[in-house]
Design a protein around this motif. Structure first.
Motif, PDB file in Angstrom:
ATOM      1  N   ALA A  45     -42.505 -19.773 -29.866  1.00  0.00           N
ATOM      2  CA  ALA A  45     -42.249 -18.330 -29.945  1.00  0.00           C
ATOM      3  C   ALA A  45     -41.258 -17.934 -31.019  1.00  0.00           C
ATOM      4  N   TYR A  46     -40.132 -18.617 -31.078  1.00  0.00           N
ATOM      5  CA  TYR A  46     -39.072 -18.220 -32.008  1.00  0.00           C
ATOM      6  C   TYR A  46     -38.944 -19.188 -33.191  1.00  0.00           C
ATOM      7  N   GLN A  47     -40.040 -19.846 -33.514  1.00  0.00           N
ATOM      8  CA  GLN A  47     -40.110 -20.588 -34.760  1.00  0.00           C
ATOM      9  C   GLN A  47     -40.476 -19.626 -35.887  1.00  0.00           C
ATOM     10  N   MET A  48     -39.837 -19.794 -37.041  1.00  0.00           N
ATOM     11  CA  MET A  48     -40.130 -18.934 -38.187  1.00  0.00           C
ATOM     12  C   MET A  48     -41.382 -19.422 -38.895  1.00  0.00           C
ATOM     13  N   GLU A  49     -42.315 -18.505 -39.098  1.00  0.00           N
ATOM     14  CA  GLU A  49     -43.547 -18.807 -39.820  1.00  0.00           C
ATOM     15  C   GLU A  49     -43.833 -17.653 -40.768  1.00  0.00           C
ATOM     16  N   TRP A  69     -35.225  -8.407 -31.687  1.00  0.00           N
ATOM     17  CA  TRP A  69     -33.975  -8.082 -31.009  1.00  0.00           C
ATOM     18  C   TRP A  69     -33.640  -9.119 -29.942  1.00  0.00           C
ATOM     19  N   PHE A  70     -34.658  -9.604 -29.219  1.00  0.00           N
ATOM     20  CA  PHE A  70     -34.396 -10.533 -28.123  1.00  0.00           C
ATOM     21  C   PHE A  70     -34.022 -11.937 -28.595  1.00  0.00           C
ATOM     22  N   ARG A  71     -33.985 -12.149 -29.914  1.00  0.00           N
ATOM     23  CA  ARG A  71     -33.481 -13.438 -30.412  1.00  0.00           C
ATOM     24  C   ARG A  71     -32.044 -13.668 -29.956  1.00  0.00           C
ATOM     25  N   HIS A  72     -31.302 -12.562 -29.718  1.00  0.00           N
ATOM     26  CA  HIS A  72     -29.910 -12.717 -29.275  1.00  0.00           C
ATOM     27  C   HIS A  72     -29.856 -13.331 -27.870  1.00  0.00           C
ATOM     28  N   ILE A  73     -30.772 -12.911 -26.999  1.00  0.00           N
ATOM     29  CA  ILE A  73     -30.844 -13.530 -25.671  1.00  0.00           C
ATOM     30  C   ILE A  73     -31.297 -14.978 -25.805  1.00  0.00           C
ATOM     31  N   MET A  74     -32.284 -15.218 -26.662  1.00  0.00           N
ATOM     32  CA  MET A  74     -32.794 -16.585 -26.835  1.00  0.00           C
ATOM     33  C   MET A  74     -31.706 -17.516 -27.376  1.00  0.00           C
ATOM     34  N   ASN A  75     -30.770 -16.960 -28.122  1.00  0.00           N
ATOM     35  CA  ASN A  75     -29.644 -17.753 -28.643  1.00  0.00           C
ATOM     36  C   ASN A  75     -28.443 -17.745 -27.705  1.00  0.00           C
ATOM     37  N   VAL A  76     -28.596 -17.130 -26.542  1.00  0.00           N
ATOM     38  CA  VAL A  76     -27.550 -17.058 -25.517  1.00  0.00           C
ATOM     39  C   VAL A  76     -26.255 -16.534 -26.131  1.00  0.00           C
TER      40      VAL A  76
END
Length: 284
Positions: free
Chosen positions: A38-42, A111-118
């Motif tokens: 999901a949060y891999q950059m492509e 935006w939810f990358r911040h949650i994914m990065n805790v």
């Protein structure tokens, strides 16, 4: 964290909750595989952004079960964790309201990358994240988006530890609510990040743009909130303001426009984006 427990805490509308639950039930194996990428950059984008809106929401929700354990391992209370996670249901409920379907936008995924990065926490009425001071100018981002004098930058040199604060859609900005939120943030960061000396609260927001604030009364909660900050720089980019004031992109035919919506329609030049700080020397 079990899915049913998570769904009970997130606060989705009934329709959204049922669709997300069913989507996971039908194809959990594929959801799990998508979640791993999901949060891999492509191609300069997160893989999840390339997926349909419903898949975006289902995968983000699925990932929260893992993120719960990561937040919990830091000693964060369930109250703060679920208050933080409910940002997902806030965005999902707004998406459903404006699109009449279940899902999330690409911007939501980013935006939810911040949650994914805790690295973001809902404390009281506001969201906070540990951050390093950045100036959105040509020297730091390669674009003359804003300008700051050397004197202004000397107050907080680039890279200085700060606490970035964010205002969600519909946030209660009353004085009592904001006072409580800042007090909770000071206590939280002192406890969970005791080795870092945070020099200021930082806020990049359309709510701090001086020309707009001049048209608000002294009793305005937005103005009272903005007056807490020392504005270091601003620009006349009103995109963020309009995104919040007109989230469905419909600027015509609003039945009961607010004061700010009316002002934006009549005088878009009064809206923009600003950088403000509250110095907190001695905190943490």
């Amino acid at each position: 964290m079990q899915l049913e427990k998570l769904l009970s805490e997130l606060g989705f509308s009934k329709q959204i909750e049922e669709v997300v639950r069913e989507n996971i039930r039908i194809d959990e194996k594929q959801i799990c595989l998508t979640a791993q990428r999901a949060y891999q950059m492509e191609d300069d984008n997160f893989y999840l952004c390339t997926q349909p809106p419903l898949t975006r929401l289902t995968v983000v929700t699925y990932l929260l079960m893992q993120k719960y354990e990561e937040y919990k391992s830091k000693g964060i209370s369930d109250k703060i964790i679920f208050d933080t996670f409910r940002d997902v249901s806030l965005h999902a409920n707004l998406y459903y309201q404006y699109n009449n379907q279940v899902g999330l936008t690409e911007d939501d995924v980013w935006w939810f990358r911040h949650i994914m990065n805790v690295c973001i926490f809902k404390l009281g009425s506001m969201q906070f994240q540990p951050f390093e001071m950045i100036y959105l100018d040509e020297q730091q981002i390669g674009s003359p988006y804003m300008s700051f004098s050397d004197e202004q930058k000397s107050i907080l040199p680039p890279g200085t530890p700060v606490i970035n604060c964010h205002i969600q859609h519909g946030t209660n900005l009353s004085n009592n609510s904001v006072n409580s939120s800042f007090a909770e943030a000071e206590k939280f960061f002192s406890e969970f990040f005791p080795k870092t000396h945070y020099r200021a609260f930082l806020c990049y927001s359309w709510l701090l743009y001086p020309p707009m604030l001049e048209h608000l009364g002294e009793q305005s909660h937005i103005k009272q909130f903005a007056n807490r900050f020392s504005v270091l720089g601003s620009c006349n980019d009103y995109e963020m303001a309009f995104k919040h004031l007109f989230p469905d992109d419909k600027k015509d035919g609003i039945l009961h426009p607010t004061f700010l919506q009316n002002l934006a329609l009549q005088h878009p030049e009064l809206f923009g984006f600003a950088c403000g700080i509250i110095k907190t020397d001695g905190m943490c």
